[in-house]
Design an enzyme around this catalytic site. Structure first.
Site, mmCIF file in Angstrom:
data_model
loop_
_atom_site.group_PDB
_atom_site.id
_atom_site.type_symbol
_atom_site.label_atom_id
_atom_site.label_comp_id
_atom_site.label_asym_id
_atom_site.label_seq_id
_atom_site.Cartn_x
_atom_site.Cartn_y
_atom_site.Cartn_z
ATOM 1 N N GLU A 86 32.570 37.417 38.945
ATOM 2 C CA GLU A 86 32.901 36.059 39.353
ATOM 3 C C GLU A 86 31.667 35.191 39.143
ATOM 4 O OE1 GLU A 86 35.600 34.238 42.950
ATOM 5 O OE2 GLU A 86 34.252 35.905 43.410
ATOM 6 N N TRP B 223 31.411 29.241 52.705
ATOM 7 C CA TRP B 223 30.652 27.987 52.669
ATOM 8 C C TRP B 223 31.224 26.964 51.692
ATOM 9 C CZ3 TRP B 223 29.285 27.294 47.703
ATOM 10 C CH2 TRP B 223 29.085 28.431 46.907
ATOM 11 N N LYS C 163 33.677 32.168 62.983
ATOM 12 C CA LYS C 163 32.294 32.242 62.516
ATOM 13 C C LYS C 163 32.221 31.564 61.146
ATOM 14 C CE LYS C 163 30.201 35.095 60.041
ATOM 15 N NZ LYS C 163 29.512 34.014 59.240
ATOM 16 N N CYS D 92 36.900 30.626 44.583
ATOM 17 C CA CYS D 92 37.533 31.880 44.187
ATOM 18 C C CYS D 92 38.675 31.635 43.214
ATOM 19 C CB CYS D 92 38.024 32.639 45.417
ATOM 20 S SG CYS D 92 39.143 31.678 46.458
ATOM 21 N N GLU E 114 41.040 37.355 52.011
ATOM 22 C CA GLU E 114 41.103 36.516 50.810
ATOM 23 C C GLU E 114 39.762 36.691 50.125
ATOM 24 O OE1 GLU E 114 40.551 34.253 48.114
ATOM 25 O OE2 GLU E 114 40.230 32.634 49.565
#
Length: 489
Positions: A392, A161, A185, A295, A261
């Site tokens: 993260e 997203w 998707k 990321c 990824e």
């Protein structure tokens, strides 16, 4: 806050169906999913909510179109992608606004994503005609070795997203350039940009069935059915390491080729010989772009003890100037997090760090609604072992940890299961070269705060993933290698 007429007209122009076999169709169960503006909490649009059966229908269409698209001349494939790039540039303001509406980032950042995402269309339009093999005599001189590359076949592409345009073009463009058909998707939270992109590709004349888009709230059910289908030949996923592990296990049953990824925990290392102004500029890019929801975002700031206090002071001044708000408003420096749950997760990490001795230099609190906002934050004295250093963050929080030696900096930087990207600031050429060699990472920025480029290979090591996107390497993820021996003696 209400949606303005301009925004309403743009939202009305976004298709609300599934794109299967070149047609916009309703979900088979006639379900819809709601898309919200994270800066206001208001409903933006309802779109089709695919079932697992719809996912199989999309794969049916991709399979049916596969042979003809693979046989399409590379120049034709490339020119279609180039036409899509050109059309995207014509519509860039609309696409940027759409990204801001559904994802929240300020309009200037959204415009940057349009520029970056568009480059994948242009880059792989050029790479489509450059797929090559090799030919040569075998060592004993009895034959000729012919090595050729062919499209892998129908692909399933799952996008996140946080960069709804760039993550779509980064997968779609190389797949189509290689001659593969795809089922995409997009993330449930930000499907509108991908649907709009599909409309652009339809407008430039992409053949039916080459690109299929399914939006769904049942990501697990839809994906499981598609991945289990033996006709699927490739899976590409960008998202969390946790979900990546699940998908890899599912892909094992059919020995499905995969690209992953996944998560990151990027170190940002500032040595005592760094240009601090440049380092702070880099930190603002590496940490606070996209509100830290990337990321590639710097997660751990490892700063030499002799400059740590000054670096923290300068960074805090810059961070305190960032004004949170809806990304369409002038002067907004940072947008919302994607959901209230994301705000909760960031706040829990900050409060845990503070409870263990970290100090808040600036920020450190939720921003009162509407919308899902968190103050841009700088923490110092973050103790080793804190959850915020191990997870993260995916939010606008910079954590500063001090070090004294280069050896210690390398140890701290590599002390993670992830290895996507690292950032290093030093004016020493030899030290920079040593860090290139020593850091366990798939990408590195030396005296810069952003590394992504369509012409460069994007990807990580360790639990940050498999394969590469972008660059010369990107198209090879969608090609299989075939060796033929032609006897001549």
């Amino acid at each position: 806050m209400t949606v303005t007429r301009t925004e309403a007209e743009l939202l009305a122009s976004v298709p609300d169906g599934l794109f299967i076999g070149g047609r916009w169709v309703r979900a088979s169960a006639d379900r819809t999913l709601d898309v919200f503006d994270p800066a206001t909490g208001l409903l933006l649009k309802r779109v089709a909510d695919a079932t697992p059966d719809d996912g199989v229908s999309a794969l049916d269409a991709a399979v049916a179109a596969s042979a003809e698209w693979a046989a399409t001349a590379p120049r034709v494939r490339g020119e279609l992608l180039r036409s899509a790039f050109d059309l995207l540039q014509q519509r860039r303001d609309e696409v940027a606004l759409l990204i801001t509406l559904e994802m929240g980032k300020p309009l200037p950042e959204a415009a940057g994503e349009v520029a970056y995402g568009g480059e994948f269309l242009r880059w792989f339009a050029e790479e489509a005609v450059r797929v090559s093999g090799r030919y040569g005599t075998n060592p004993d001189g009895t034959g000729q070795m012919v090595v050729s590359r062919k499209p892998v076949g129908p692909c399933y592409l799952i996008t996140p997203w946080n960069f709804p345009l760039a993550m779509a073009t980064r997968k779609i463009a190389p797949a189509l350039a290689a001659g593969c058909t795809v089922v995409v998707k997009p993330a449930e939270l930000t499907p509108l940009t991908t649907l709009f992109l599909a409309g652009l590709l339809e407008e430039v004349g992409l053949p039916s069935g080459v690109l299929n888009i399914i939006t769904t709230t049942d990501a697990a059910g839809v994906s499981e059915r598609i991945i289990a289908d033996p006709r699927l030949r490739k899976l590409s996923f960008t998202g969390s390491t946790r979900v990546g592990r699940i998908l890899m296990k599912q892909a094992a049953d059919t020995v499905l080729r995969t690209s992953m990824e996944l998560g990151g925990n990027a170190p940002f290392v500032v040595f005592d010989d760094a240009d601090l102004d440049k380092a702070v500029d880099g930190a603002m890019l590496a940490k606070f772009r996209n509100a830290g929801q990337a990321c590639t975002a710097a997660n751990r700031f490892l700063v030499h003890s002799s400059v740590a206090a000054e670096f923290a002071r300068c960074l805090a001044v810059r961070v305190s100037e960032l004004r949170p708000g809806r990304g369409t408003e002038p002067g907004v420096g940072i947008g919302p997090l994607i959901t209230d749950g994301a705000v909760d997760a960031v706040d829990e990490l900050v409060q845990d760090a503070v409870s263990h001795g970290a100090a808040i230099v600036t920020g450190g609190r939720r921003v009162a609604g509407p919308g899902s906002f968190y103050e841009p934050t700088v923490l110092t004295g973050v103790p080793a072992g804190s959850r915020i250093l191990q997870h993260e963050i995916f939010g606008p929080v910079a954590t500063i940890v001090e070090f004294d030696t280069e050896t210690e900096a390398v140890r701290l930087a590599n002390d993670t299961e992830y290895g996507l990207v690292a950032y290093v600031h030093t004016e020493g050429l030899a030290r920079g070269q040593r860090m290139i060699a020593a850091l366990e990472t798939g990408m590195m920025g030396l005296n810069v705060g952003a590394v992504s480029d369509a012409a460069a290979p994007f990807g990580g090591v360790k639990q940050s993933g498999l394969g590469r996107e972008g660059g010369l390497e990107g198209i090879h993820e969608y090609l299989s290698t075939k060796y033929t021996l032609v006897q001549t003696g």
